[in-house]
Structure formats: C-alpha cells, structure tokens
Design a protein around this motif. Structure first.
Motif, PDB file in Angstrom:
ATOM      1  N   ASN A  41      82.804  33.765  50.907  1.00 50.43           N
ATOM      2  CA  ASN A  41      83.693  32.952  50.071  1.00 50.43           C
ATOM      3  C   ASN A  41      85.127  32.916  50.594  1.00 50.43           C
ATOM      4  O   ASN A  41      86.075  33.189  49.881  1.00 50.43           O
ATOM      5  CB  ASN A  41      83.637  33.378  48.601  1.00 50.43           C
ATOM      6  CG  ASN A  41      83.701  34.880  48.466  1.00 50.43           C
ATOM      7  OD1 ASN A  41      84.021  35.578  49.435  1.00 50.43           O
ATOM      8  ND2 ASN A  41      83.404  35.390  47.289  1.00 50.43           N
ATOM      9  N   ASP A  42      85.258  32.507  51.844  1.00 51.49           N
ATOM     10  CA  ASP A  42      86.551  32.213  52.429  1.00 51.49           C
ATOM     11  C   ASP A  42      87.240  31.153  51.572  1.00 51.49           C
ATOM     12  O   ASP A  42      86.646  30.135  51.246  1.00 51.49           O
ATOM     13  CB  ASP A  42      86.321  31.699  53.865  1.00 51.49           C
ATOM     14  CG  ASP A  42      87.612  31.288  54.547  1.00 51.49           C
ATOM     15  OD1 ASP A  42      88.459  32.159  54.771  1.00 51.49           O
ATOM     16  OD2 ASP A  42      87.773  30.083  54.836  1.00 51.49           O
ATOM     17  N   SER A  43      88.509  31.415  51.197  1.00 49.68           N
ATOM     18  CA  SER A  43      89.135  30.542  50.201  1.00 49.68           C
ATOM     19  C   SER A  43      89.419  29.143  50.749  1.00 49.68           C
ATOM     20  O   SER A  43      89.260  28.146  50.037  1.00 49.68           O
ATOM     21  CB  SER A  43      90.424  31.176  49.661  1.00 49.68           C
ATOM     22  OG  SER A  43      91.381  31.267  50.684  1.00 49.68           O
ATOM     23  N   ALA A  44      89.815  29.043  52.029  1.00 47.59           N
ATOM     24  CA  ALA A  44      90.051  27.716  52.622  1.00 47.59           C
ATOM     25  C   ALA A  44      88.746  26.928  52.652  1.00 47.59           C
ATOM     26  O   ALA A  44      88.698  25.760  52.256  1.00 47.59           O
ATOM     27  CB  ALA A  44      90.624  27.847  54.024  1.00 47.59           C
ATOM     28  N   SER A  45      87.667  27.597  53.068  1.00 49.10           N
ATOM     29  CA  SER A  45      86.355  26.944  53.112  1.00 49.10           C
ATOM     30  C   SER A  45      85.980  26.396  51.748  1.00 49.10           C
ATOM     31  O   SER A  45      85.473  25.286  51.625  1.00 49.10           O
ATOM     32  CB  SER A  45      85.274  27.919  53.574  1.00 49.10           C
ATOM     33  OG  SER A  45      85.355  28.112  54.960  1.00 49.10           O
ATOM     34  N   SER A  46      86.235  27.193  50.711  1.00 47.11           N
ATOM     35  CA  SER A  46      85.879  26.761  49.358  1.00 47.11           C
ATOM     36  C   SER A  46      86.608  25.478  48.972  1.00 47.11           C
ATOM     37  O   SER A  46      86.031  24.599  48.333  1.00 47.11           O
ATOM     38  CB  SER A  46      86.195  27.862  48.343  1.00 47.11           C
ATOM     39  OG  SER A  46      85.472  29.024  48.675  1.00 47.11           O
ATOM     40  N   ILE A  47      87.886  25.369  49.373  1.00 47.58           N
ATOM     41  CA  ILE A  47      88.653  24.142  49.082  1.00 47.58           C
ATOM     42  C   ILE A  47      87.999  22.946  49.770  1.00 47.58           C
ATOM     43  O   ILE A  47      87.781  21.904  49.156  1.00 47.58           O
ATOM     44  CB  ILE A  47      90.120  24.273  49.545  1.00 47.58           C
ATOM     45  CG1 ILE A  47      90.834  25.384  48.759  1.00 47.58           C
ATOM     46  CG2 ILE A  47      90.857  22.948  49.360  1.00 47.58           C
ATOM     47  CD1 ILE A  47      92.258  25.652  49.210  1.00 47.58           C
ATOM     48  N   TYR A  48      87.661  23.116  51.068  1.00 46.98           N
ATOM     49  CA  TYR A  48      87.078  22.003  51.815  1.00 46.98           C
ATOM     50  C   TYR A  48      85.732  21.592  51.231  1.00 46.98           C
ATOM     51  O   TYR A  48      85.436  20.415  51.107  1.00 46.98           O
ATOM     52  CB  TYR A  48      86.904  22.366  53.296  1.00 46.98           C
ATOM     53  CG  TYR A  48      88.185  22.767  53.984  1.00 46.98           C
ATOM     54  CD1 TYR A  48      89.375  22.097  53.713  1.00 46.98           C
ATOM     55  CD2 TYR A  48      88.205  23.804  54.902  1.00 46.98           C
ATOM     56  CE1 TYR A  48      90.550  22.465  54.332  1.00 46.98           C
ATOM     57  CE2 TYR A  48      89.383  24.179  55.532  1.00 46.98           C
ATOM     58  CZ  TYR A  48      90.551  23.515  55.242  1.00 46.98           C
ATOM     59  OH  TYR A  48      91.706  23.892  55.857  1.00 46.98           O
ATOM     60  N   VAL A  49      84.930  22.603  50.863  1.00 47.63           N
ATOM     61  CA  VAL A  49      83.608  22.309  50.303  1.00 47.63           C
ATOM     62  C   VAL A  49      83.765  21.539  48.993  1.00 47.63           C
ATOM     63  O   VAL A  49      83.064  20.552  48.744  1.00 47.63           O
ATOM     64  CB  VAL A  49      82.801  23.609  50.084  1.00 47.63           C
ATOM     65  CG1 VAL A  49      81.543  23.347  49.270  1.00 47.63           C
ATOM     66  CG2 VAL A  49      82.439  24.228  51.433  1.00 47.63           C
ATOM     67  N   ARG A  50      84.731  21.957  48.182  1.00 46.68           N
ATOM     68  CA  ARG A  50      84.992  21.264  46.916  1.00 46.68           C
ATOM     69  C   ARG A  50      85.381  19.808  47.188  1.00 46.68           C
ATOM     70  O   ARG A  50      84.889  18.882  46.549  1.00 46.68           O
ATOM     71  CB  ARG A  50      86.095  21.987  46.140  1.00 46.68           C
ATOM     72  CG  ARG A  50      85.989  21.791  44.647  1.00 46.68           C
ATOM     73  CD  ARG A  50      87.080  22.567  43.872  1.00 46.68           C
ATOM     74  NE  ARG A  50      87.312  23.914  44.351  1.00 46.68           N
ATOM     75  CZ  ARG A  50      88.535  24.423  44.623  1.00 46.68           C
ATOM     76  NH1 ARG A  50      89.619  23.669  44.497  1.00 46.68           N
ATOM     77  NH2 ARG A  50      88.668  25.669  45.038  1.00 46.68           N
ATOM     78  N   ASN A  51      86.277  19.603  48.173  1.00 41.98           N
ATOM     79  CA  ASN A  51      86.715  18.240  48.516  1.00 41.98           C
ATOM     80  C   ASN A  51      85.541  17.381  48.978  1.00 41.98           C
ATOM     81  O   ASN A  51      85.480  16.187  48.676  1.00 41.98           O
ATOM     82  CB  ASN A  51      87.788  18.270  49.611  1.00 41.98           C
ATOM     83  CG  ASN A  51      89.121  18.816  49.087  1.00 41.98           C
ATOM     84  OD1 ASN A  51      89.273  19.031  47.889  1.00 41.98           O
ATOM     85  ND2 ASN A  51      90.063  19.052  49.989  1.00 41.98           N
ATOM     86  N   LYS A  52      84.623  17.988  49.721  1.00 32.97           N
ATOM     87  CA  LYS A  52      83.462  17.244  50.207  1.00 32.97           C
ATOM     88  C   LYS A  52      82.581  16.815  49.053  1.00 32.97           C
ATOM     89  O   LYS A  52      82.107  15.673  49.008  1.00 32.97           O
ATOM     90  CB  LYS A  52      82.663  18.098  51.207  1.00 32.97           C
ATOM     91  CG  LYS A  52      83.370  18.231  52.555  1.00 32.97           C
ATOM     92  CD  LYS A  52      82.792  19.320  53.433  1.00 32.97           C
ATOM     93  CE  LYS A  52      83.695  19.486  54.669  1.00 32.97           C
ATOM     94  NZ  LYS A  52      83.307  20.618  55.512  1.00 32.97           N
ATOM     95  N   LYS A  53      82.360  17.736  48.104  1.00 32.51           N
ATOM     96  CA  LYS A  53      81.514  17.410  46.955  1.00 32.51           C
ATOM     97  C   LYS A  53      82.164  16.322  46.098  1.00 32.51           C
ATOM     98  O   LYS A  53      81.486  15.425  45.594  1.00 32.51           O
ATOM     99  CB  LYS A  53      81.245  18.669  46.119  1.00 32.51           C
ATOM    100  CG  LYS A  53      80.286  19.615  46.819  1.00 32.51           C
ATOM    101  CD  LYS A  53      79.637  20.595  45.850  1.00 32.51           C
ATOM    102  CE  LYS A  53      80.363  21.918  45.837  1.00 32.51           C
ATOM    103  NZ  LYS A  53      79.745  22.985  45.072  1.00 32.51           N
TER     104      LYS A  53
END
Ligand SMILES: Nc1nc(=O)c2c([nH]1)NC[C@@H]1CN(c3ccc(C(=O)N[C@@H](CCC(=O)O)C(=O)O)cc3)C=[N+]21
Length: 279
Positions: A41-53
């Motif tokens: 749960n890398d926090s930057a990754s989580s932001i990008y994944v959220r943006n993709k969804k």
C-alpha cells in the motif's frame, strides 16, 4: 509568453471522445473491463490507482481491483494474472508498479497476456512499437505525443532530446518521436555535457526522476519542454523534473506539474482499454 500546455483539458477531451466510443460499444453489448492489481500500500500508488478507477467510471469502463498484501508471493501474483488472462470478461490487466522487492517486475510483466497489456509494457508490445507495428503503446509516451499533436506543435524534422532511458518512458518515447520523423537524441546519467545536448532541442522531453533538475541553462530559447517527472515533497506538494519558474520565460511551450503529462497517462490508459475491446 509561453503556452502552458493544459494536460488536464486535453485528457478531458480524450476521455469525452472515448466515452462516445464506449457508449457505441455498449449498444452492441460489448462491455470493457479493466482489472487493476496493487501489491502493498504505497501511498503514491494508491492515489494513481484511485485516479485510474475514477477515469474508468467517467467513461463507462468497468473496473475491478485487487489490493494484495505486501507479503504476496511472486507465485501467487503469477497465478492470479494467469487466471485473469483466461477470463473473457476482462479486457485489460494492469499491475501497478513498483512492486515489492521480492517480486521480479520483468517476470510479472511478461506473464500478462500481450492482448490485455494496457500498460504496453510486455516485450511483444515493446517490440512491435520499435518495429512500427500496431500494438499497445506505453501510456505516458503516447500521452506526450497527443499533447504535441493537439497543440499543433510540429514534430517532423525537429531536434528532439529525451532525458531518461527507462523502459516505461524514455525508450518508447524515442520510438514514438522517431515514428513522427523527429531527429531523436537520448540522454542519460552517463551523458557528458548534458546541458550542451539539451540546448540543441526544439522539443525537450524530461523523464530523469530528479526534482527541478532542468533549469534555464539546459534549455534553448523558444524550445518546447515536456516534463514527465513527478515528485511529492513532505507537504504533499508536487513538482516535476523541470524547474518551471526558471524555464517558463525562455520557452515557447511547457507542461506544468501537476496538470501536464500525468492526466494524459490516465487518458491514454483509457484509450488502450478501449483498443483491447475493439479487436
Ligand atoms: N503499471 C503501472 N502503470 C502506470 O501507468 C504507472 C505505474 N504502474 N506506476 C506509477 C506511475 C505513475 N503514473 C501516474 C499516473 C497519473 C498521474 C497523475 O494523474 N498525475 C496528476 C496529479 C495526481 C496527484 O495528485 O498526484 C498530475 O500530474 O496532474 C501521475 C502519475 C502512472 N504510473
């Protein structure tokens, strides 16, 4: 005055175009599904994944996601991908990078079926790009091309200098610029007299991963500067590889960070998802 290239606006235009395409496919009972896998749960990754969804929702693509624990083994991840490869109801598979150290990224990337490789990272898709054949193209470099084209910035015959040689940005970017008939130079950490080379660029594309490294002395008067870098400081403030304030008065056009290349990456991911459903 420099043109500030509005990636947010262009990505919005592209998403609107895709929304119409998706609606037409839906009329023919074709639905598109993207599967996003995040390990840890890398926090930057989580932001990008959220943006993709969120982008999927905007244009009518179904998204499902797997948030796997950091301890997930390479074998477990491979098994999941193989299962998703087989599922006809899933069009696109994206494994968010970076992966935990105990998982080999190259092995994971080549496990994804090339037809579902919406990141365009699979060796087959990379090979097709360098041979000039149709395939799925890495989203960030594809997004840069869209920005240049939609701002009517000529590429043919121009001196293009790319700083950075990553498999994900620098290398595919060079192939795309070559396809557009630019004269392409790729620089990297071992390049001598970097500023001398970057100063030749009509179009300077920076993807080196060093915050605000590119200052005015690296840039020719009137150049177009594309900043692919993204860095987040302690206060969650974002900047790129280019020192925007130092460069902006010298250039003819420049992408800001945020609001430049980043949103385009997502728009082109959506484009690739629609591509997978058209075949
Ligand atoms: N398999 C895989 N595919 C990727 O495409 C991938 C990845 N792994 N790992 C990480 C990088 C990074 N990346 C970004 C996507 C959107 C923005 C983006 O939307 N940026 C906004 C700001 C968003 C924010 O608030 O941070 C902007 O620049 O305006 C940035 C960076 C995709 N990546």
């Amino acid at each position: 005055m420099a043109t500030i290239i509005d990636g947010k606006k262009i990505s919005g235009d592209i998403k609107n175009e895709l929304k119409d395409k998706v609606a037409k496919l839906n009329e023919k009972n074709i639905t598109i599904t993207l599967c996003v896998i995040q390990v840890g749960n890398d926090s930057a990754s989580s932001i990008y994944v959220r943006n993709k969804k969120k982008a999927c929702e905007e244009i009518g693509i179904r998204s499902i996601s797997y948030e796997l624990p950091e301890e997930t083994s390479q074998e477990e991840l491979i098994n999941l991908i193989q299962e998703l490869n087989q599922r006809p109801d899933i069009n696109g598979i994206l494994v968010q990078l970076p992966l935990p150290k105990h998982i080999d990224e190259d092995t994971i990337i080549k496990t994804i079926s090339p037809e579902k490789d919406v990141d365009g990272f699979h060796p087959l898709n990379v090979g097709k790009l360098s041979l000039g054949q149709k395939g799925l193209v890495s989203c960030t470099p594809a997004g840069v091309i869209q920005l240049l084209k939609r701002y009517n910035i000529p590429i043919e015959g121009k001196e293009c200098v790319i700083v950075g040689r990553s498999n994900i940005v620098g290398k595919p970017m060079s192939m795309l610029m070559l396809k557009e008939n630019a004269t392409v130079t790729i620089c990297h950490s071992k390049t001598k007299n970097l500023a001398e080379v970057t100063k030749r660029a009509d179009i300077l594309i920076v993807a080196m991963g060093k915050p605000k490294f590119i200052t005015g002395e690296y840039v020719k008067e009137g150049a177009v500067v594309i900043d692919v870098g993204i860095h987040r400081n302690e206060n969650n403030k974002i900047c790129g590889d280019v020192d925007f304030d130092d460069v902006v008065d010298k250039v003819s056009a420049i992408t800001p960070v945020p609001g430049g290349v980043g949103p385009m990456t997502i728009a082109m991911l959506m484009h690739n998802c629609v591509e997978t459903a058209m075949n």
